[in-house]
Design a protein around this motif. Structure first.
Motif, mmCIF file in Angstrom:
data_model
loop_
_atom_site.group_PDB
_atom_site.id
_atom_site.type_symbol
_atom_site.label_atom_id
_atom_site.label_comp_id
_atom_site.label_asym_id
_atom_site.label_seq_id
_atom_site.Cartn_x
_atom_site.Cartn_y
_atom_site.Cartn_z
ATOM 1 N N GLY A 216 0.716 -1.328 -0.107
ATOM 2 C CA GLY A 216 -0.012 0.114 0.090
ATOM 3 C C GLY A 216 0.852 1.494 0.178
ATOM 4 O O GLY A 216 0.291 2.160 0.509
ATOM 5 N N TRP A 217 2.064 1.316 -0.645
ATOM 6 C CA TRP A 217 2.781 2.328 -0.577
ATOM 7 C C TRP A 217 2.832 3.189 -1.844
ATOM 8 O O TRP A 217 2.676 2.421 -2.814
ATOM 9 C CB TRP A 217 4.514 2.195 -0.290
ATOM 10 N N ASN A 218 3.014 4.203 -2.043
ATOM 11 C CA ASN A 218 3.215 5.276 -3.155
ATOM 12 C C ASN A 218 4.509 4.978 -3.560
ATOM 13 O O ASN A 218 5.356 5.101 -2.805
ATOM 14 C CB ASN A 218 2.824 6.396 -2.844
ATOM 15 N N VAL A 219 4.747 4.702 -4.672
ATOM 16 C CA VAL A 219 6.438 4.383 -4.932
ATOM 17 C C VAL A 219 6.854 5.149 -6.237
ATOM 18 O O VAL A 219 5.939 5.241 -7.391
ATOM 19 C CB VAL A 219 6.801 2.955 -5.332
ATOM 20 N N ILE A 220 7.680 5.901 -6.182
ATOM 21 C CA ILE A 220 8.440 6.750 -7.192
ATOM 22 C C ILE A 220 9.839 6.254 -7.634
ATOM 23 O O ILE A 220 10.725 5.998 -6.515
ATOM 24 C CB ILE A 220 8.567 8.364 -7.040
ATOM 25 N N GLU A 221 10.229 6.249 -8.768
ATOM 26 C CA GLU A 221 11.529 5.928 -9.420
ATOM 27 C C GLU A 221 12.320 7.074 -9.945
ATOM 28 O O GLU A 221 11.716 7.463 -10.854
ATOM 29 C CB GLU A 221 11.601 4.635 -10.012
ATOM 30 N N ILE A 222 13.575 7.275 -9.563
ATOM 31 C CA ILE A 222 14.305 8.397 -9.828
ATOM 32 C C ILE A 222 15.795 8.143 -9.924
ATOM 33 O O ILE A 222 16.374 7.559 -9.515
ATOM 34 C CB ILE A 222 13.929 9.645 -9.174
ATOM 35 N N ASP A 223 16.314 9.130 -10.800
ATOM 36 C CA ASP A 223 17.902 9.198 -10.582
ATOM 37 C C ASP A 223 18.180 9.857 -9.419
ATOM 38 O O ASP A 223 17.899 11.251 -9.448
ATOM 39 C CB ASP A 223 18.339 10.106 -12.003
ATOM 40 N N GLY A 224 18.920 9.270 -8.434
ATOM 41 C CA GLY A 224 19.233 9.866 -7.365
ATOM 42 C C GLY A 224 20.219 10.863 -7.446
ATOM 43 O O GLY A 224 20.653 11.511 -6.355
ATOM 44 N N HIS A 225 20.693 11.342 -8.593
ATOM 45 C CA HIS A 225 21.942 12.375 -8.714
ATOM 46 C C HIS A 225 21.221 13.369 -9.582
ATOM 47 O O HIS A 225 21.941 14.551 -9.837
ATOM 48 C CB HIS A 225 23.107 11.903 -9.571
ATOM 49 N N ALA A 233 10.232 14.363 -7.009
ATOM 50 C CA ALA A 233 9.477 13.256 -6.542
ATOM 51 C C ALA A 233 9.128 13.458 -4.863
ATOM 52 O O ALA A 233 8.176 13.132 -4.318
ATOM 53 C CB ALA A 233 10.656 12.150 -6.104
ATOM 54 N N ILE A 234 9.826 14.582 -4.345
ATOM 55 C CA ILE A 234 9.591 14.853 -2.730
ATOM 56 C C ILE A 234 8.230 15.592 -2.829
ATOM 57 O O ILE A 234 7.241 15.375 -1.920
ATOM 58 C CB ILE A 234 10.575 15.631 -2.547
ATOM 59 N N THR A 235 8.339 16.291 -3.859
ATOM 60 C CA THR A 235 7.016 17.249 -3.773
ATOM 61 C C THR A 235 5.514 16.141 -4.169
ATOM 62 O O THR A 235 4.394 16.273 -3.446
ATOM 63 C CB THR A 235 6.805 18.144 -5.076
ATOM 64 N N SER A 239 2.057 15.106 -1.412
ATOM 65 C CA SER A 239 0.810 15.181 -1.636
ATOM 66 C C SER A 239 0.043 13.686 -1.479
ATOM 67 O O SER A 239 -1.282 13.891 -1.754
ATOM 68 C CB SER A 239 0.743 15.747 -2.985
ATOM 69 N N SER A 240 0.883 12.665 -1.655
ATOM 70 C CA SER A 240 0.475 11.223 -1.662
ATOM 71 C C SER A 240 -0.539 11.124 -0.307
ATOM 72 O O SER A 240 -0.105 11.485 0.650
ATOM 73 C CB SER A 240 1.356 10.333 -1.830
ATOM 74 N N ASN A 241 -1.567 10.385 -0.356
ATOM 75 C CA ASN A 241 -2.220 9.911 0.834
ATOM 76 C C ASN A 241 -1.690 8.515 1.463
ATOM 77 O O ASN A 241 -2.402 7.942 2.051
ATOM 78 C CB ASN A 241 -3.888 9.876 0.563
ATOM 79 N N LYS A 242 -0.633 8.151 0.813
ATOM 80 C CA LYS A 242 0.124 6.694 1.031
ATOM 81 C C LYS A 242 1.402 7.054 1.572
ATOM 82 O O LYS A 242 1.795 8.070 1.298
ATOM 83 C CB LYS A 242 0.175 5.779 0.113
ATOM 84 N N PRO A 243 1.955 6.309 2.416
ATOM 85 C CA PRO A 243 3.515 6.684 2.579
ATOM 86 C C PRO A 243 4.292 6.483 1.106
ATOM 87 O O PRO A 243 3.758 5.673 0.489
ATOM 88 C CB PRO A 243 3.850 5.497 3.672
ATOM 89 N N SER A 244 5.245 7.001 1.255
ATOM 90 C CA SER A 244 5.902 6.913 0.010
ATOM 91 C C SER A 244 7.408 6.263 0.082
ATOM 92 O O SER A 244 7.880 6.635 0.869
ATOM 93 C CB SER A 244 6.073 8.456 -0.762
ATOM 94 N N MET A 245 7.830 5.666 -1.206
ATOM 95 C CA MET A 245 9.202 5.335 -1.077
ATOM 96 C C MET A 245 9.482 5.887 -2.386
ATOM 97 O O MET A 245 8.940 5.619 -3.444
ATOM 98 C CB MET A 245 9.064 3.850 -1.391
ATOM 99 N N ILE A 246 10.622 6.654 -2.388
ATOM 100 C CA ILE A 246 11.425 7.109 -3.677
ATOM 101 C C ILE A 246 12.511 6.369 -3.709
ATOM 102 O O ILE A 246 13.547 6.199 -2.888
ATOM 103 C CB ILE A 246 11.701 8.654 -3.267
ATOM 104 N N ALA A 247 12.815 5.365 -4.795
ATOM 105 C CA ALA A 247 13.849 4.687 -5.078
ATOM 106 C C ALA A 247 14.595 5.488 -5.762
ATOM 107 O O ALA A 247 14.444 5.809 -6.985
ATOM 108 C CB ALA A 247 13.160 3.415 -5.991
#
Lengths: 673, 673
Positions: A216-225, A233-235, A239-247
């Protein structure tokens, strides 16, 4: 990686991020020890987070409404030390950075919350930070429900590595966060594909994106550099109504010869390679040298939140005085004034003629008194609510639709529960307690140890505390678990003998601000043994004379919890044979050890033979009290366990393992010769 | 559920499955204790598995090539007891069923592998069985690679509940199984949506199908009461090249008034409801009564594998004698004959003038001798291979493309590693060892305790065993972990002082068949202190006189591991002042306790003052040796830790915490008065 392209695309960002990388390289080279790769890989993410999103005021690191930043991958400690130093934290001076990992430094090998402000939790044992974070985020929800969004409204950010995600406890944390829709929890996964032994896939091929989404997480994948991608991604996550994981796809040890290798995980101290990395960064400064413009840019970030902070203070001042007092009291871990009188009244009302009552049931009675007057308590159980007796009448259940609920169904997750409780205590404003069977101390251990190390007053309600639980058998019967907790520094282990001592143990657990407590409680019914002197909290002395010898004192029986009843009956039997016998109840060895010597000698005078009685192994700290610290104090024996238990009704097990009145009497007579 | 429809659709199946439900209800009613709902809910799955798929011969429950059946949800123990009894297992008689959970019964509250044949592992602490199963399946792969498919070719089946899947260790297990493509591992998830505290979703909403798929599993969803669907799912799972999870939608306590409720999880003992359930099943038989035709049908299932078993014996006989001997020796946990001489030769070659060597490095040297002659060892580390020194030269890495690999990269999964190692040992034919930092005993604890309870010789290689690890600081420095393992029954804790003692500890750990070992090894270099008497294994005696006093014996220094060096130097300093001092090295307290009293008294005669030296807490079993079991033996003191450690170079920490030659000398002089 084309560092040049990165640098020229975002020169301001680059110089700030590079300051982190340079300090990391320099500090680890000076210490000749540490973990370089992670701070170097995650410097871009951290820079964007601190610059654009993290709500904090470096001059007031304990501002209650700050966003929390948790470095779950604690070996990358130079990341947080760099950030704290650069933004102007008063504890982490340049001198401290230079003394990284040296004796007395605040910049310990792994971040330790009790050494410096701005470090929210102690990390290093992997998986703990992300699990603490669940408790932080729950605490924020609860406090926001209680005090309103104008006073409590902040995010919990976590940097977690592959190690954190491989540790099982992370699954417990992920499941909890998803279930409770902790939308203000945002986890950055440092997806660098490197562990100490090699690439991640030598041990794991889990698709982390699917795994988090499954819970049940919101997941976003990005280039960490890529600073823009990080920012976006943080923005989105906020705004998500779920916990977020930014890969965050990153390069460990970015720009160093050891980039993208296991070697890059460790201490990169080779001087030529260090210089080459700095050159690749376009960083032409000496060791520990941060150009004034870069330091100044970072300090602006550190003071960015000052205005917010001031505005918050005004809003906080608009709360009623009672609310302000309650808020501050809870943050200070101060018990309400009426706690002492309420406990006293409760003890006074305890009837010595009440039917036998398990101390777990006594504990529930105490909670029914305590919880209404301590609004900061949050209780729970790892799916054993009815067995642990942890839910008092008025708590409500914490759920997305009831954020004021003060009871958490943690599920079958002892470790996650313990770690999240630690997070609640660290967040501030909450005094957490949670229950499981005492034997499952084993599951919760890593977090229980950290509570002790971190000096936080988490309360572990451990019921079914001996073979007295009966039929469930040896997998569920603790025999070494008192020993485990007693061997742990800064831990109070309470094993109360009846309702009165249970209330006293709770009072102590709820008034300390820096020591976790383990309440060892029975499944089986016990009589009230403390029939007198109920006003004073005698448990606070750790041990006391429960019943004095009649006639000449030849023996002292020392017992805890359920075995105090046996001691009292043995005393009667011995005295019937003319052997004067004192009974000492010892509900808390640690507190007894903290008494002055004269008190300890009054309770345990040299001379009479001593017999300890506890349905557990003798290694649980007994010999110090039986034999005296330097020996030669008394002839002594012990009635307890020296093997695992067995499955059978409890009374049969006490017989089988020889923990009986008869055995106690025989032991005393044997010692008397 | 329309039970009538189920019954009429598959009457033969129904009567067999109902026999399980009826025995469960009767046994739990008689014991007035237990967990009824799970066996009642999973009876259909178990019946189809045993009838149509499980390869076993009830008359030979330890046939090495049987399929393994693991009840990870161990509270549902009446499921396995019913299955064993019905199929004709000799241990689980009807009398045992009637004595469920009673003193001395083989039908303990939770299944205990050491009480009855047919129980592959001890379960109850949730998540352990499914994690053991990973080790079982790995052991099968390794043995198949070694001995060929004609001799080793079996499946590992697991029944796991929601509790198993919520425990974090299950994620470690799932990740390992997915990575290693353990296609012969088949897990049934009892998807009944009920836990003790309520429906599963009060605590968890994880989509388990997506979660398993994310880690590379084949997942099938079925109605757990439909025999045809169960059969088809197992058939499909057996043909998959991935591990399989069969999500079985079931009704807990099927057919009982408590069906689909939390109450149904526990002991359903109400007599009217019990009868009503039996009536709903169409089961008109008295308590514990199984009609002859049903029993006979079950016994046919129990003997179904006899032919297979006989054929296997023939195939096994075709192996070379050497191979047969090796196979049988490994299954019996017998060390090869040449082990003793190889260790002896290794010790003899140890130069007393070698440079200082950490015992973790000594351990690697020993493994380089041992692993080539013990083909059954399987080593590994939880992502600390280079630090734990667990990989010897010739092992190869276990991976799908190299099933003969004898080294496992467990990932950052101490708990999963320990539980899977237990599974390997339980499977038979493998002697597993694995490493992590000693402080992370905390993570591995639940499985380490079970190794001791289950009487299996798993070896835990715990390096970085004190503040001697230095800069990593208190999160990584064990102080209470020797105490934790020493307080655990049936556990040998070895803390060798040098290369010679390390070799001896390994020899003991590798020759026992029923005791797990903890090897506590240093990060820092140590001198060789055992320069004489290297032929005999003196560690086997637990403690011995390493250096005798010169002149009148006034003091005995007792030390372990890295602190033996301090004891030797303190002896020199004391004797320079005319104080005759004996040094006792005590690498294993448990083995010393097992010596006869006369030996113990020779090593530790009454009279001289005693000082213990160990960089850990005194609660680690010290007082027994310092003071004597009954007290009054000696004046004694202890040099060790009484707090958590700190981050700094190791030598500074020894000074800081007062574990020094000077402190030892001062303590002796103080005691001598």
């Amino acid at each position: 990686m084309d560092l040049n392209a990165l640098r020229t695309a975002n020169p301001d960002h680059w110089s700030k991020a590079t300051a982190i990388r340079a300090l990391t390289l320099d500090a680890i080279a000076a210490a000749n020890s540490g973990h370089s790769g992670m701070p170097m890989g995650m410097a871009d993410v951290a820079t964007v987070l601190f610059e654009k999103h993290l709500k904090f005021d470096a001059s007031a690191p304990s501002w209650p409404d700050r966003d929390r930043f948790i470095l779950s991958a604690g070996h990358g400690s130079m990341l947080i030390y760099s950030l704290l130093h650069l933004t102007g934290n008063a504890d982490i001076t340049l001198e401290e950075i230079k003394n990284f990992r040296q004796s007395g430094a605040k910049t310990a090998g792994h971040p330790e919350n009790f050494l410096a402000s701005g470090i929210e939790t102690t990390t290093g044992p992997l998986g703990q930070g992300i699990s603490n974070a669940v408790g932080f985020a729950m605490a924020e929800e609860i406090q926001r429900a209680l005090y309103g969004k104008r006073v409590v409204d902040h995010y919990t950010y976590v940097i977690a590595g592959d190690g954190c995600l491989m540790e099982g406890v992370s699954q417990e944390a992920i499941g909890l966060a998803g279930r409770h829709e902790l939308s203000k929890l945002i986890v950055f996964w440092d997806n660098n594909n490197i562990t100490i032994d090699g690439t991640v896939d030598i041990a794991d091929r889990t698709d982390q994106v699917r795994r988090f989404a499954a819970s049940g997480w919101n997941v976003i994948e990005i280039d960490g550099h890529d600073p823009k991608a990080i920012d976006a991604a943080i923005t989105q996550a906020k705004s998500s109504n779920k916990p977020s994981m930014i890969a965050c796809k990153t390069h460990i040890a970015l720009g160093h010869a050891a980039q993208d290798t296991s070697k890059g995980h460790g201490a990169l101290t080779n001087p030529e390679q260090l210089l080459a990395a700095k050159e690749a960064y376009g960083w032409n400064h000496g060791p520990f040298e941060i150009p004034a413009d870069v330091k100044s840019a970072w300090e602006s970030i550190g003071s960015r939140g000052a205005e917010d902070h001031a505005a918050w203070k005004e809003r906080f001042a608009q709360l009623s005085e009672r609310k302000q007092g309650e808020f501050n009291r809870a943050y200070a871990f101060e018990a309400p004034k009426k706690l002492a009188s309420a406990i006293r009244a409760f003890k006074k009302d305890t009837s010595e003629t009440q039917p036998k009552l398990a101390t777990r049931a006594s504990s529930e009675k105490v909670l029914n008194v305590v919880n209404p007057i301590m609004t900061e308590t949050v209780g729970g159980s790892a799916d054993l609510t009815g067995s642990n007796n942890t839910k008092s009448a008025d708590m409500g259940v914490f759920l997305p639709e009831n954020r004021k609920g003060r009871y958490v169904h943690w599920g079958i997750r002892e470790h996650g529960m313990a770690a999240a409780m630690n997070g609640m205590a660290l967040h501030g404003g909450i005094r957490p307690y949670g229950g499981t069977f005492m034997c499952f101390t084993d599951y919760a251990r890593p977090a229980m140890r950290l509570a002790a190390l971190m000096k936080i007053p988490t309360v572990f309600v451990m019921t079914h505390d001996s073979i007295g639980l009966g039929e469930d058998g040896p997998t569920h019967q603790p025999v070494e678990h008192l020993a485990i907790s007693r061997a742990t520094p800064n831990t109070w282990v309470f094993r109360p003998a009846d309702t009165v001592e249970t209330a006293e143990a709770w009072e102590l657990a709820l008034t300390t601000s820096e020591t976790p407590s383990v309440l060892s409680l029975t499944r089986q019914g016990l009589p009230t043994v403390r029939t007198e002197h109920k006003t004073k909290n005698l448990t606070a002395q750790g041990a006391y004379v429960l019943a004095e010898a009649t006639g000449k004192r030849q023996a002292i029986l020392i017992a805890t919890g359920s075995e105090v009843e046996i001691a009292m009956q043995a005393k009667e039997a011995l005295e019937a044979e003319g052997i004067g016998t004192r009974v000492v109840s010892m509900p808390c060895m640690e507190l007894f050890a903290a008494q002055d010597e004269s008190y300890r000698k009054r309770v345990l005078p040299a001379g009479p033979v001593r017999v300890g009685i506890e349905a557990a192994v003798r290694e649980g700290g007994w010999d110090r009290w039986l034999l005296g610290e330097r020996g030669r104090e008394a002839k002594a024996g012990f009635i307890g366990m020296n093997s695992f238990g067995a499955s059978a009704p409890a009374n049969e097990l006490y017989e089988k393992f020889g923990i009986t009145v008869e055995a106690t009497v025989a032991k005393v007579k044997d010692l008397l010769g």
